[in-house]
Motif scaffolding. Structure first.
Motif, PDB file in Angstrom:
ATOM      1  N   ALA A  19       0.836  -1.199   0.000  1.00  0.00           N
ATOM      2  CA  ALA A  19       0.000   0.000   0.000  1.00  0.00           C
ATOM      3  C   ALA A  19       0.874   1.254   0.000  1.00  0.00           C
ATOM      4  O   ALA A  19       0.566   2.246  -0.683  1.00  0.00           O
ATOM      5  N   PHE A  20       1.967   1.201   0.744  1.00  0.00           N
ATOM      6  CA  PHE A  20       2.898   2.334   0.785  1.00  0.00           C
ATOM      7  C   PHE A  20       3.544   2.560  -0.583  1.00  0.00           C
ATOM      8  O   PHE A  20       3.644   3.693  -1.068  1.00  0.00           O
ATOM      9  N   ILE A  21       3.977   1.470  -1.220  1.00  0.00           N
ATOM     10  CA  ILE A  21       4.637   1.578  -2.527  1.00  0.00           C
ATOM     11  C   ILE A  21       3.658   2.055  -3.596  1.00  0.00           C
ATOM     12  O   ILE A  21       4.028   2.793  -4.516  1.00  0.00           O
ATOM     13  N   LYS A  22       2.399   1.648  -3.479  1.00  0.00           N
ATOM     14  CA  LYS A  22       1.366   2.112  -4.414  1.00  0.00           C
ATOM     15  C   LYS A  22       1.308   3.637  -4.426  1.00  0.00           C
ATOM     16  O   LYS A  22       1.153   4.270  -5.477  1.00  0.00           O
ATOM     17  N   GLN A  23       1.474   4.239  -3.256  1.00  0.00           N
ATOM     18  CA  GLN A  23       1.415   5.695  -3.144  1.00  0.00           C
ATOM     19  C   GLN A  23       2.762   6.357  -3.446  1.00  0.00           C
ATOM     20  O   GLN A  23       2.810   7.536  -3.802  1.00  0.00           O
ATOM     21  N   ASN A  24       3.850   5.587  -3.294  1.00  0.00           N
ATOM     22  CA  ASN A  24       5.192   6.159  -3.460  1.00  0.00           C
ATOM     23  C   ASN A  24       6.056   5.262  -4.345  1.00  0.00           C
ATOM     24  O   ASN A  24       7.089   4.742  -3.903  1.00  0.00           O
ATOM     25  N   PRO A  25       5.670   5.042  -5.591  1.00  0.00           N
ATOM     26  CA  PRO A  25       6.393   4.089  -6.448  1.00  0.00           C
ATOM     27  C   PRO A  25       7.840   4.477  -6.717  1.00  0.00           C
ATOM     28  O   PRO A  25       8.669   3.606  -6.996  1.00  0.00           O
ATOM     29  N   VAL A  26       8.154   5.743  -6.613  1.00  0.00           N
ATOM     30  CA  VAL A  26       9.509   6.193  -6.906  1.00  0.00           C
ATOM     31  C   VAL A  26      10.514   5.695  -5.867  1.00  0.00           C
ATOM     32  O   VAL A  26      11.724   5.679  -6.111  1.00  0.00           O
ATOM     33  N   LEU A  27      10.019   5.239  -4.717  1.00  0.00           N
ATOM     34  CA  LEU A  27      10.904   4.833  -3.625  1.00  0.00           C
ATOM     35  C   LEU A  27      11.353   3.377  -3.711  1.00  0.00           C
ATOM     36  O   LEU A  27      12.205   2.946  -2.932  1.00  0.00           O
ATOM     37  N   VAL A  28      10.792   2.603  -4.639  1.00  0.00           N
ATOM     38  CA  VAL A  28      11.111   1.171  -4.696  1.00  0.00           C
ATOM     39  C   VAL A  28      12.063   0.872  -5.849  1.00  0.00           C
ATOM     40  O   VAL A  28      11.957   1.444  -6.939  1.00  0.00           O
TER      41      VAL A  28
END
Length: 357
Positions: A118-127
């Motif tokens: 859920a976090f990555i869905k909102q912040n894809p640039v971080l993965v």
């Protein structure tokens, strides 16, 4: 636990690899560590894409997974850039994400993996997406076979199906043999300094070497004196153990030590003695795995949780009977012990007789 590592681990630790316990490495973990160098300035988490359709929500009718980016990511293998995570306020960010989603989802299905996604869905640039061979997932409904053409290409095998070693896969026999090879590997070899890997000698090694140099090889008792300096590996509570102390302080533990050739005595002893038992077993790594399979297949042993099994791993040419016995004695959790030879079978009711007789 994975979500809280920025706080749980020392603040000066900048990077960490997080692994589930049901994975098997088929390569040098240093290769995985090297991927940190491929992170962009903004990336803080390295993950492999989930290899099932779980997060697509089409596995069954009314299946409603947590939000995820595409197929989502599996958290069996994670690269965490702790320094950067702390800098962006990771602790607050994942908590806010979890609280928001729980208002509609009410609970997680896959624990912290749902929150990561859920976090990555909102912040894809971080993965940073890792190549799929760094987490080949043998879960139900897996599509992992599309990840590789040759099994030799694999880096990490993830047994994330409830079936574990009984999972269906065309290469499962190869995976299973690789897993069992590691299980039965002689752990004593891992205690030796590797050739070509210079490192600073630790104080214990220096002390041991000094003690060895003091021994006289012409002494008729040299082998015995040399054996006395051996430090054996010990695995306490090899199997699940549960014990609740009695209120009257009269409880008593049966204590014994044994090797592989006395394994057949265990079921009979457990039938005759209902109280707690502390057993030290002198075994090789391979024998310990044989014992594990034996205990899991035994209706008597697998139903007894008040038996503490402590493995003392074989090393050297002699049987260190006093050491093995003392391991069993030291880990008895009752005020009294009944020290016996494993060949002796206590009479039925002896446990109650010794407590109340």
């Amino acid at each position: 636990m994975k979500l809280t590592l920025t706080k749980a681990l020392p603040p000066d630790l900048s990077k960490v690899i997080v692994l589930d316990t049901d994975i098997t490495f088929a390569t040098d973990i240093a290769e995985l560590w090297g991927i940190f160098r491929k992170f962009t300035d903004k990336q803080v988490i390295g993950l492999v894409e989930n290899q099932s359709d779980w997060y697509l929500g089409n596995l069954w009718k009314n299946h409603k997974p947590w939000p995820a980016l595409g197929r989502g990511f599996n958290t069996g293998v994670i690269l965490l850039y702790l320094e950067r995570l702390r800098r962006i306020g990771w602790e607050q960010m994942w908590r806010l994400t979890a609280e928001r989603e729980l208002m509609s989802m009410l609970s997680t299905s896959l624990a912290d993996q749902d929150i990561f996604n859920a976090f990555i869905k909102q912040n894809p640039v971080l993965v940073h997406q890792l190549p799929c061979f760094w987490n080949v997932q043998l879960s139900d409904h897996t599509r992992s076979e599309q990840c590789y053409t040759e099994v030799s290409d694999l880096k990490v095998i993830h047994w994330n199906s409830p079936k574990k070693l009984r999972v269906k896969n065309k290469h499962v026999e190869f995976f299973r043999n690789l897993y069992l090879t590691f299980l039965e590997y002689d752990g004593n070899l891992l205690r030796r300094e590797l050739f070509g890997c210079p490192s600073q000698a630790n104080p214990e090694s220096v002390q041991l070497q000094a003690a060895l140099e003091e021994l006289d090889e012409d002494d008729q008792c040299y082998d015995f004196r040399r054996e006395r300096l051996t430090v054996h590996r010990v695995h306490l509570y090899f199997l699940q153990y549960e014990y609740t102390p009695t209120e009257d302080d009269t409880d008593i533990t049966l204590v014994a030590q044994l090797s592989m050739d006395r394994l057949q005595m265990l079921e009979a002893i457990c039938k005759h003695w209902e109280g707690p038992i502390s057993l030290a077993l002198y075994m090789s790594d391979a024998e310990a795995q044989q014992f594990l399979r034996y205990a899991q297949a035994s209706e008597v042993l697998k139903n007894r949780k008040n038996v503490g099994y402590h493995i003392v791993y074989k090393e050297g040419q002699f049987y260190p009977v006093n050491l093995v016995r003392n391991v069993a004695l030291k880990n008895a959790n009752t005020p009294y012990v009944f020290l016996t030879d494993v060949d002796f079978l206590p009479m039925y009711g002896l446990y109650d007789y010794l407590r109340y007789g």
